[in-house]
Design an enzyme around this catalytic site. Structure first.
Site, mmCIF file in Angstrom:
data_model
loop_
_atom_site.group_PDB
_atom_site.id
_atom_site.type_symbol
_atom_site.label_atom_id
_atom_site.label_comp_id
_atom_site.label_asym_id
_atom_site.label_seq_id
_atom_site.Cartn_x
_atom_site.Cartn_y
_atom_site.Cartn_z
ATOM 1 N N LYS A 168 -8.678 3.677 11.011
ATOM 2 C CA LYS A 168 -8.702 2.213 10.879
ATOM 3 C C LYS A 168 -7.434 1.824 10.135
ATOM 4 C CE LYS A 168 -9.481 -1.213 8.803
ATOM 5 N NZ LYS A 168 -8.404 -2.213 8.601
ATOM 6 N N CYS A 223 2.821 2.794 -3.497
ATOM 7 C CA CYS A 223 1.806 3.207 -4.488
ATOM 8 C C CYS A 223 2.453 4.008 -5.612
ATOM 9 C CB CYS A 223 0.712 4.015 -3.820
ATOM 10 S SG CYS A 223 1.350 5.406 -2.893
ATOM 11 N N GLU A 282 -6.820 7.961 -2.254
ATOM 12 C CA GLU A 282 -5.408 7.827 -2.650
ATOM 13 C C GLU A 282 -5.218 6.370 -3.018
ATOM 14 O OE1 GLU A 282 -3.390 10.294 -2.853
ATOM 15 O OE2 GLU A 282 -3.875 11.796 -1.340
ATOM 16 N N GLU A 342 -0.705 -2.807 -11.319
ATOM 17 C CA GLU A 342 0.118 -2.572 -10.136
ATOM 18 C C GLU A 342 0.455 -3.916 -9.503
ATOM 19 O OE1 GLU A 342 -1.778 -0.859 -6.642
ATOM 20 O OE2 GLU A 342 -0.130 0.565 -6.583
ATOM 21 N N GLY A 392 -5.573 3.091 -0.324
ATOM 22 C CA GLY A 392 -5.557 1.650 -0.517
ATOM 23 C C GLY A 392 -5.793 1.312 -1.972
ATOM 24 N N SER A 393 -6.352 0.131 -2.196
ATOM 25 C CA SER A 393 -6.489 -0.367 -3.570
ATOM 26 C C SER A 393 -7.686 0.278 -4.272
ATOM 27 C CB SER A 393 -6.676 -1.882 -3.531
ATOM 28 O OG SER A 393 -7.857 -2.176 -2.809
ATOM 29 N N VAL A 434 -11.137 -1.535 -3.371
ATOM 30 C CA VAL A 434 -11.772 -1.147 -2.107
ATOM 31 C C VAL A 434 -12.131 0.345 -2.134
ATOM 32 C CG1 VAL A 434 -11.510 -1.063 0.393
ATOM 33 C CG2 VAL A 434 -10.579 -2.987 -0.869
ATOM 34 N N GLY A 435 -11.300 1.147 -2.815
ATOM 35 C CA GLY A 435 -11.602 2.578 -2.937
ATOM 36 C C GLY A 435 -12.983 2.812 -3.546
HETATM 37 P P1 NAD Z 1 -6.641 -2.482 0.549
HETATM 38 O O1 NAD Z 1 -7.478 -1.627 -0.328
HETATM 39 O O2 NAD Z 1 -6.875 -3.928 0.544
HETATM 40 O O3 NAD Z 1 -6.781 -2.029 2.064
HETATM 41 C C1 NAD Z 1 -6.609 -0.682 2.448
HETATM 42 C C2 NAD Z 1 -7.370 -0.466 3.731
HETATM 43 O O4 NAD Z 1 -8.754 -0.653 3.435
HETATM 44 C C3 NAD Z 1 -7.028 -1.435 4.850
HETATM 45 O O5 NAD Z 1 -7.083 -0.760 6.097
HETATM 46 C C4 NAD Z 1 -8.153 -2.452 4.765
HETATM 47 O O6 NAD Z 1 -8.432 -3.086 6.001
HETATM 48 C C5 NAD Z 1 -9.315 -1.561 4.369
HETATM 49 N N1 NAD Z 1 -10.413 -2.277 3.720
HETATM 50 C C6 NAD Z 1 -10.389 -3.460 3.030
HETATM 51 N N2 NAD Z 1 -11.625 -3.800 2.623
HETATM 52 C C7 NAD Z 1 -12.455 -2.819 3.043
HETATM 53 C C8 NAD Z 1 -13.851 -2.582 2.896
HETATM 54 N N3 NAD Z 1 -14.652 -3.444 2.268
HETATM 55 N N4 NAD Z 1 -14.371 -1.454 3.429
HETATM 56 C C9 NAD Z 1 -13.581 -0.559 4.069
HETATM 57 N N5 NAD Z 1 -12.251 -0.735 4.247
HETATM 58 C C10 NAD Z 1 -11.700 -1.854 3.734
HETATM 59 O O7 NAD Z 1 -5.151 -2.099 0.188
HETATM 60 P P2 NAD Z 1 -3.845 -2.670 0.826
HETATM 61 O O8 NAD Z 1 -3.644 -4.013 0.238
HETATM 62 O O9 NAD Z 1 -3.838 -2.523 2.295
HETATM 63 O O10 NAD Z 1 -2.759 -1.617 0.264
HETATM 64 C C11 NAD Z 1 -2.257 -1.718 -0.988
HETATM 65 C C12 NAD Z 1 -2.945 -0.780 -1.935
HETATM 66 O O11 NAD Z 1 -2.951 0.544 -1.423
HETATM 67 C C13 NAD Z 1 -2.225 -0.693 -3.243
HETATM 68 O O12 NAD Z 1 -3.146 -0.731 -4.302
HETATM 69 C C14 NAD Z 1 -1.529 0.667 -3.194
HETATM 70 O O13 NAD Z 1 -1.244 1.243 -4.401
HETATM 71 C C15 NAD Z 1 -2.484 1.455 -2.402
HETATM 72 N N6 NAD Z 1 -1.805 2.587 -1.770
HETATM 73 C C16 NAD Z 1 -1.992 3.830 -2.285
HETATM 74 C C17 NAD Z 1 -1.328 4.918 -1.751
HETATM 75 C C18 NAD Z 1 -1.536 6.296 -2.317
HETATM 76 O O14 NAD Z 1 -1.199 7.236 -1.662
HETATM 77 N N7 NAD Z 1 -2.081 6.458 -3.486
HETATM 78 C C19 NAD Z 1 -0.471 4.744 -0.678
HETATM 79 C C20 NAD Z 1 -0.295 3.460 -0.169
HETATM 80 C C21 NAD Z 1 -0.985 2.375 -0.731
#
Ligand code: NAD
Length: 477
Positions: free
Chosen positions: A173, A282, A248, A379, A226-227, A230-231
């Site tokens: 996804k 990130c 991650e 962040e 991701g964030s 949401v993680g």
């Molecule tokens: P996000 O958490 O908003 O979204 C990440 C993914 O999760 C997207 O595909 C989104 O559609 C999905 N998502 C959103 N809500 C969801 C839910 N309720 N259930 C399941 N999936 C859902 O993050 P973002 O804004 O896309 O990316 C930025 C964040 O990602 C930053 O915090 C950044 O630090 C982090 N990030 C971390 C790494 C790493 O390797 N540690 C790498 C890249 C980005």
């Protein structure tokens, strides 16, 4: 206008919802395509296809045969490099050179894992004399991959390619703001003739397709990038089905500069670590801790370099492109408002050809930031670099470790014993000494501690994470 469907069981299809999501070019603010708005019913189909593949043709391949599929995919990525660079640059707003780096990195993951997968051994274990005991590394089955928008190709590389190499069938996804390069990889998987259902891609919103994937009882492992917010949600959803998770998450990574550092070597690396991908990284080194004796001198050098940075449309390949979206621009502006009492040392400049629309912000250097200020703790995900002063090794360690994150850290010093002392004292998944790798090479295990998540991707560690260990104990009398 280009419309993209979902890739399920080796074919392209519209979503059951019949709806689409706009694709906007961050450099111009203009819509230039649409992607399908996948929902739970699409996720059901993708998981069923992956289950069939993971029990069928994909499972039956030997590691070397799986490796050859990945090797073919890597060659196709290089063959279609220019198309992928264009897609990523238009969709994510990446300056061309940065988009190219992502494409090359994605191909490199294919190269690494295609070569590594037939070297993934179990062990034999000395036990009682009337037993022979061995461990087998087996794929989980179906792995789910939720990808953010900031580095789609690199994160597909480190997450999905490792999982496929280990023998899993995958459901991906991508981020709703940046799905096009992932969909193009789907087309390349088709060209490479991956078995049906081994790779499935469902685009859509996080709360719909993402939530349905994370909470699905048909997945065996979830890799989420991701964030933090949401993680935590997806971890809870997966826990309801006792599904293992790799998280991650974000970072607030420190780069610590001592008075004996090679300043000229450090300068461009420190700046790049903060502003690469307009700071939407990130592992961005977004806090620079500077030793008191060189504070004024080093800050002066940083300011002069910072003022030369230019921001412009991705196609013109400036130091920085736009941010991904209006929402991200507002997030950064909100942090800048909260920091109006702080000392601004330097700003970059806009290219004269800056489009009227588009999500642009200037790189900003803040001086003497208190280590508990939100600029030094949270962040931002924009090109904002905070300078913090320290006067002793102990204080540097305390400040570096003072956030809720722990992804990457950099140490700049010529003193060998100090290098190791500090590397061991830092709470961080990766530590670079006299360099900063923003995640580092494909070979280097990557992941966080504390609020940056857990589990490791990249390197051989990813293959351990994407497999489960079975112990076989044979009693032979
Ligand atoms: P996000 O958490 O908003 O979204 C990440 C993914 O999760 C997207 O595909 C989104 O559609 C999905 N998502 C959103 N809500 C969801 C839910 N309720 N259930 C399941 N999936 C859902 O993050 P973002 O804004 O896309 O990316 C930025 C964040 O990602 C930053 O915090 C950044 O630090 C982090 N990030 C971390 C790494 C790493 O390797 N540690 C790498 C890249 C980005």
């Amino acid at each position: 206008m280009d419309r993209k469907g979902l890739f399920i069981n080796g074919s392209w299809t519209d979503s059951v919802s019949g709806d689409f999501i706009k694709v906007v070019n961050p450099s111009t603010g203009e819509q230039f395509g649409e992607i399908a708005r996948g929902i739970d019913k699409d996720i059901d189909k993708a998981i069923q296809a992956a289950r069939n593949a993971s029990a069928g043709k994909w499972k039956k391949l030997s590691p070397v045969e799986r490796g050859r599929y990945l090797s073919r995919l890597g060659s196709l990525i290089i063959e279609y490099k220019d198309r992928l660079i264009e897609i990523e640059s238009n969709d994510v707003g990446k300056p061309l050179t940065q988009a190219k780096n992502d494409v090359i990195a994605c191909a490199r993951y294919c190269e690494f894992y295609s070569g590594a997968v037939d070297k993934l051994h179990g062990q034999t274990i000395p036990y009682q004399s009337n037993y022979t005991v061995m461990t087998l590394r087996e794929p989980h089955g179906v792995t789910a991959h939720i990808i953010p928008w900031n580095y789609p190709l690199q994160i597909i590389g480190r997450s999905v390619i490792g999982a496929l190499a280990a023998g899993n069938a995958v459901v991906i996804k991508p981020g709703e703001d940046a799905s096009l390069s992932t969909l193009f990889l789907g087309e390349l998987c088709e060209k490479a003739e991956f078995p049906e259902g081994s790779v499935n891609i469902v685009t859509g919103y996080g709360e719909e397709a993402g939530a349905a994937l994370a909470s699905h009882p048909g997945i065996d492992h979830l890799s989420f990038t991701g964030s933090q917010k949401v993680g935590t949600l997806v971890q809870k959803a997966a826990a309801n089905n006792t599904v293992q998770v790799t998280l991650e998450l974000g970072g607030k990574s420190p780069q610590v500069v001592f008075d004996d550092a090679d300043q000229d070597k450090a300068l461009p690396i420190i700046i790049n670590a903060a502003i690469q991908n307009a700071g939407q990284t990130c592992s961005a080194g977004s806090r620079v801790l500077i030793h008191n004796p060189i504070y004024e001198e080093f800050v002066g050098k940083l300011m002069r370099k910072f003022e030369l940075l230019t921001v412009g449309p991705a196609s013109e390949d400036h130091d920085l492109g736009p941010l991904i979206s209006q929402k991200q621009l507002e997030r950064v502006n909100n942090y800048l408002k909260q920091s109006s009492d702080l000392q601004i040392l330097a700003k970059g400049k806009f290219s004269p050809s800056l489009p009227k629309e588009g999500f642009y912000t200037l790189p900003i250097l803040f001086g003497n930031v208190p280590s508990q200020h939100c600029l030094a703790q949270e962040e931002i995900f924009g090109p904002v670099l905070s300078i913090i002063r320290f006067s002793s090794e102990e204080e540097a360690i305390e400040i570096a470790n003072s956030t809720n994150y722990g992804l990457v850290a950099g140490i700049w010093t010529a003193n060998g014993t100090r290098q190791f002392r500090i590397a061991k004292a830092l709470h961080s998944g990766q530590v670079f000494i006299n360099n900063y790798g923003a995640g580092g090479g494909v070979e280097l295990p990557f992941g966080g501690v504390k609020g940056s998540g857990f589990g490791r991707e990249k390197g051989m560690e990813a293959l351990y994470g994407f497999t489960t260990l079975k112990t076989v104990a044979m009693y032979h009398g």
